[in-house]
Design a protein around this motif. Structure first.
Motif, PDB file in Angstrom:
ATOM      1  N   HIS A  83      33.516 -11.735  14.115  1.00 35.17           N
ATOM      2  CA  HIS A  83      34.118 -13.004  13.718  1.00 35.17           C
ATOM      3  C   HIS A  83      35.641 -12.858  13.628  1.00 35.17           C
ATOM      4  N   TYR A  84      36.059 -11.825  12.921  1.00 32.21           N
ATOM      5  CA  TYR A  84      37.491 -11.603  12.745  1.00 32.21           C
ATOM      6  C   TYR A  84      38.172 -11.350  14.093  1.00 32.21           C
ATOM      7  N   ALA A  85      37.596 -10.498  14.907  1.00 31.46           N
ATOM      8  CA  ALA A  85      38.200 -10.160  16.199  1.00 31.46           C
ATOM      9  C   ALA A  85      38.358 -11.402  17.072  1.00 31.46           C
ATOM     10  N   LEU A  86      37.350 -12.233  17.087  1.00 32.98           N
ATOM     11  CA  LEU A  86      37.389 -13.441  17.917  1.00 32.98           C
ATOM     12  C   LEU A  86      38.438 -14.421  17.403  1.00 32.98           C
ATOM     13  N   LEU A  87      38.465 -14.653  16.099  1.00 35.06           N
ATOM     14  CA  LEU A  87      39.472 -15.555  15.527  1.00 35.06           C
ATOM     15  C   LEU A  87      40.882 -15.019  15.760  1.00 35.06           C
ATOM     16  N   ALA A  88      41.064 -13.726  15.589  1.00 35.83           N
ATOM     17  CA  ALA A  88      42.384 -13.124  15.785  1.00 35.83           C
ATOM     18  C   ALA A  88      42.844 -13.265  17.239  1.00 35.83           C
ATOM     19  N   ALA A  89      41.941 -13.036  18.190  1.00 35.42           N
ATOM     20  CA  ALA A  89      42.292 -13.161  19.606  1.00 35.42           C
ATOM     21  C   ALA A  89      42.655 -14.600  19.953  1.00 35.42           C
ATOM     22  N   LEU A  90      41.898 -15.560  19.441  1.00 31.84           N
ATOM     23  CA  LEU A  90      42.188 -16.966  19.714  1.00 31.84           C
ATOM     24  C   LEU A  90      43.508 -17.389  19.087  1.00 31.84           C
ATOM     25  N   GLU A  91      43.777 -16.917  17.878  1.00 29.69           N
ATOM     26  CA  GLU A  91      45.016 -17.277  17.201  1.00 29.69           C
ATOM     27  C   GLU A  91      46.224 -16.691  17.932  1.00 29.69           C
ATOM     28  N   GLU A  92      46.084 -15.458  18.395  1.00 31.07           N
ATOM     29  CA  GLU A  92      47.221 -14.799  19.049  1.00 31.07           C
ATOM     30  C   GLU A  92      47.433 -15.246  20.489  1.00 31.07           C
ATOM     31  N   TYR A  93      46.348 -15.394  21.255  1.00 29.13           N
ATOM     32  CA  TYR A  93      46.471 -15.666  22.686  1.00 29.13           C
ATOM     33  C   TYR A  93      46.183 -17.108  23.081  1.00 29.13           C
ATOM     34  N   GLY A  94      45.617 -17.897  22.167  1.00 30.70           N
ATOM     35  CA  GLY A  94      45.300 -19.282  22.489  1.00 30.70           C
ATOM     36  C   GLY A  94      43.903 -19.413  23.081  1.00 30.70           C
TER      37      GLY A  94
END
Length: 159
Positions: A44-55
């Motif tokens: 969950h964290y990894a996916l949210l972090a990737a979306l927040e950083e890369y769009g």
């Protein structure tokens, strides 16, 4: 000879690979416990972090960025979408592909998880003063960069 119970032989205690593995197991336990309190997992964290950083991104691109396997990615996106933390919509350029976007609620939740993760990192690094923490991160980063990501499945971030 008076040897403390449970103490491994010195040749094992001096192995960087063994020490790194032991530290990683401890760090993972601490992080998993912190995330469990928030009812989330590393994915969950990894996916949210990737979306927040890369769009916004396709599930396949997110899998490559996070090391989450395709079958786990579908379940993770479904779970986060069910919590209104991400939105999934067909890609206008390729209707067979979904584009995943973090929501405002997902950003708010990610900020909470960042604080939770920071506390877990502090717990893990408790015996080290700030300068040693910075040095450890530098050394581990250099090792990881030198050896690159292992082929095949990777553990999802964070660790």
């Amino acid at each position: 000879m008076n040897i403390p119970e449970g103490r491994p032989p010195e040749r094992l205690r001096a192995l960087p690979s063994r020490l790194t593995n032991h530290a990683a197991l401890t760090a993972n336990r601490i992080v998993d416990q912190a995330f469990a309190q928030a009812q989330v997992r590393r994915y969950h964290y990894a996916l949210l972090a990737a979306l927040e950083e890369y769009g916004p991104a396709s599930q396949a691109a997110l899998g490559r960025r996070t090391g989450i396997d395709r079958s786990d990615m579908v379940a993770t996106v479904n779970d986060l979408a069910g919590r209104a933390l991400v939105e999934r919509a067909p890609d206008p350029e390729d209707r067979r592909r979904n584009i995943v976007t973090i929501t405002a609620e997902g950003r708010r939740r990610l900020a909470e998880l960042d604080r939770l993760l920071a506390r877990a990192q502090d717990e893990f690094l408790a015996p080290l003063p700030p300068a040693d923490r910075e040095r450890l991160v530098d050394l581990l980063t250099r090792l990881a960069d030198h050896h690159g990501a292992p082929s095949g499945r990777r553990s999802p971030e964070p660790g």
